[in-house]
Design an enzyme around this catalytic site. Structure first.
Site, PDB file in Angstrom:
ATOM      1  N   ASP A  34       8.155  -2.207  10.510  1.00 22.44           N
ATOM      2  CA  ASP A  34       8.886  -3.408   9.644  1.00 22.44           C
ATOM      3  C   ASP A  34       7.982  -4.856  10.469  1.00 22.44           C
ATOM      4  O   ASP A  34       7.842  -4.775  11.639  1.00 22.44           O
ATOM      5  CB  ASP A  34      10.401  -3.566   9.817  1.00 22.44           C
ATOM      6  N   ALA A  85      -0.655   0.196   0.112  1.00 22.92           N
ATOM      7  CA  ALA A  85      -1.940   0.781   0.153  1.00 22.92           C
ATOM      8  C   ALA A  85      -2.536   0.297   1.399  1.00 22.92           C
ATOM      9  O   ALA A  85      -3.162   0.677   2.172  1.00 22.92           O
ATOM     10  CB  ALA A  85      -2.746   0.689  -1.074  1.00 22.92           C
ATOM     11  N   LYS A 110      -1.409  -1.364   4.385  1.00 22.69           N
ATOM     12  CA  LYS A 110      -0.564  -0.380   5.432  1.00 22.69           C
ATOM     13  C   LYS A 110      -1.284   0.969   5.739  1.00 22.69           C
ATOM     14  O   LYS A 110      -1.625   1.401   6.663  1.00 22.69           O
ATOM     15  CB  LYS A 110       0.687  -0.351   5.460  1.00 22.69           C
ATOM     16  N   GLU A 156      16.554   1.397   1.883  1.00 21.57           N
ATOM     17  CA  GLU A 156      17.401   0.330   1.791  1.00 21.57           C
ATOM     18  C   GLU A 156      16.952  -0.354   3.216  1.00 21.57           C
ATOM     19  O   GLU A 156      16.775   0.160   4.102  1.00 21.57           O
ATOM     20  CB  GLU A 156      18.791   0.392   1.747  1.00 21.57           C
TER      21      GLU A 156
END
Length: 223
Positions: free
Chosen positions: A69, A11, A13, A40
């Protein structure tokens, strides 16, 4: 592009990215709202994990997808937690049980820990360490289709120090322990606008937005 899937259910992000993309006329949809399970993340680099997540979300929905990421990299810990940031506490428990240091990224090996557990572990790892320098790092990947041969990539870093005691009620992740010396505040003490101006995600997103504009991939007339 009118709609973009965010390859995350986080949430925090979603709030940050949606605010940054709104001026371009792009609607950001969390993958959880579309029934897309988490991908994954088995790789040892931020870039590879972000690309895997973006392709997974795009393939599942048929829409363009944005993935990030990110993590905190601490000098005294050799750049860790890094790609282990979301499950740092579990990783350290696994290392202790195995009697060795992990050498591969375990992103897909289990669920994320709570922020409280990860922060407590990081503080414990830094006990007795004088060097508290750290930086947040974020890489963003946007794919227009699952097999997009030219993903749009941008990244950003945010430098600071790790505090033992948390400060502030905003943000998420390691924010209450991440001090920005230039302003004397933690990331959790900044308001949303100030954080978006300075943060690793804000910097990466502004670079991504510039690439989108250069490529004519936003709505005509967007500011």
């Amino acid at each position: 592009m009118r709609q973009v899937v965010l390859a995350s259910g986080n949430a925090g992000k979603l709030r940050e990215f949606a605010a940054l993309l709104a001026p371009l006329g792009l609607e950001l949809l969390p993958q959880t709202a579309l029934g897309v399970p988490a991908a994954e993340e088995p790789f040892g680099t931020f870039l590879e994990n972000a690309l895997a997540k973006a392709r997974h979300a795009s393939r599942a929905t048929g829409l363009p997808a944005l993935a990030d990421d990110s993590g905190i990299c601490v000098e005294a810990l050799g750049g860790r937690p890094g790609v282990w940031s979301a499950r740092w506490s579990a990783m350290r428990r696994e290392e202790a049980a195995a009697g060795r240091r992990a050498v591969a990224a375990p992103g897909g090996a289990g669920p994320a820990d709570t922020d409280a557990a990860n922060n407590a572990q990081l503080v414990a790892d830094l006990q007795g360490q004088a060097d508290r320098r750290a930086h947040y790092y974020c890489v963003l990947v946007l794919v227009r289709s699952p097999d997009d041969p030219q993903p749009i990539v941008a990244d950003g870093s945010w430098y600071g120090e790790v505090l033992d005691a948390p400060r502030g009620a905003g943000g998420f992740g390691y924010d209450p322990h991440f001090l920005i010396p230039s302003v004397g505040l933690t990331a959790a003490e900044l308001d949303a606008e100030a954080k978006n101006r300075s943060s690793h995600r804000g910097r990466a997103m502004r670079a991504l937005v510039e690439r989108l504009r250069e490529g004519g991939l936003t709505q005509a007339g967007a500011a």
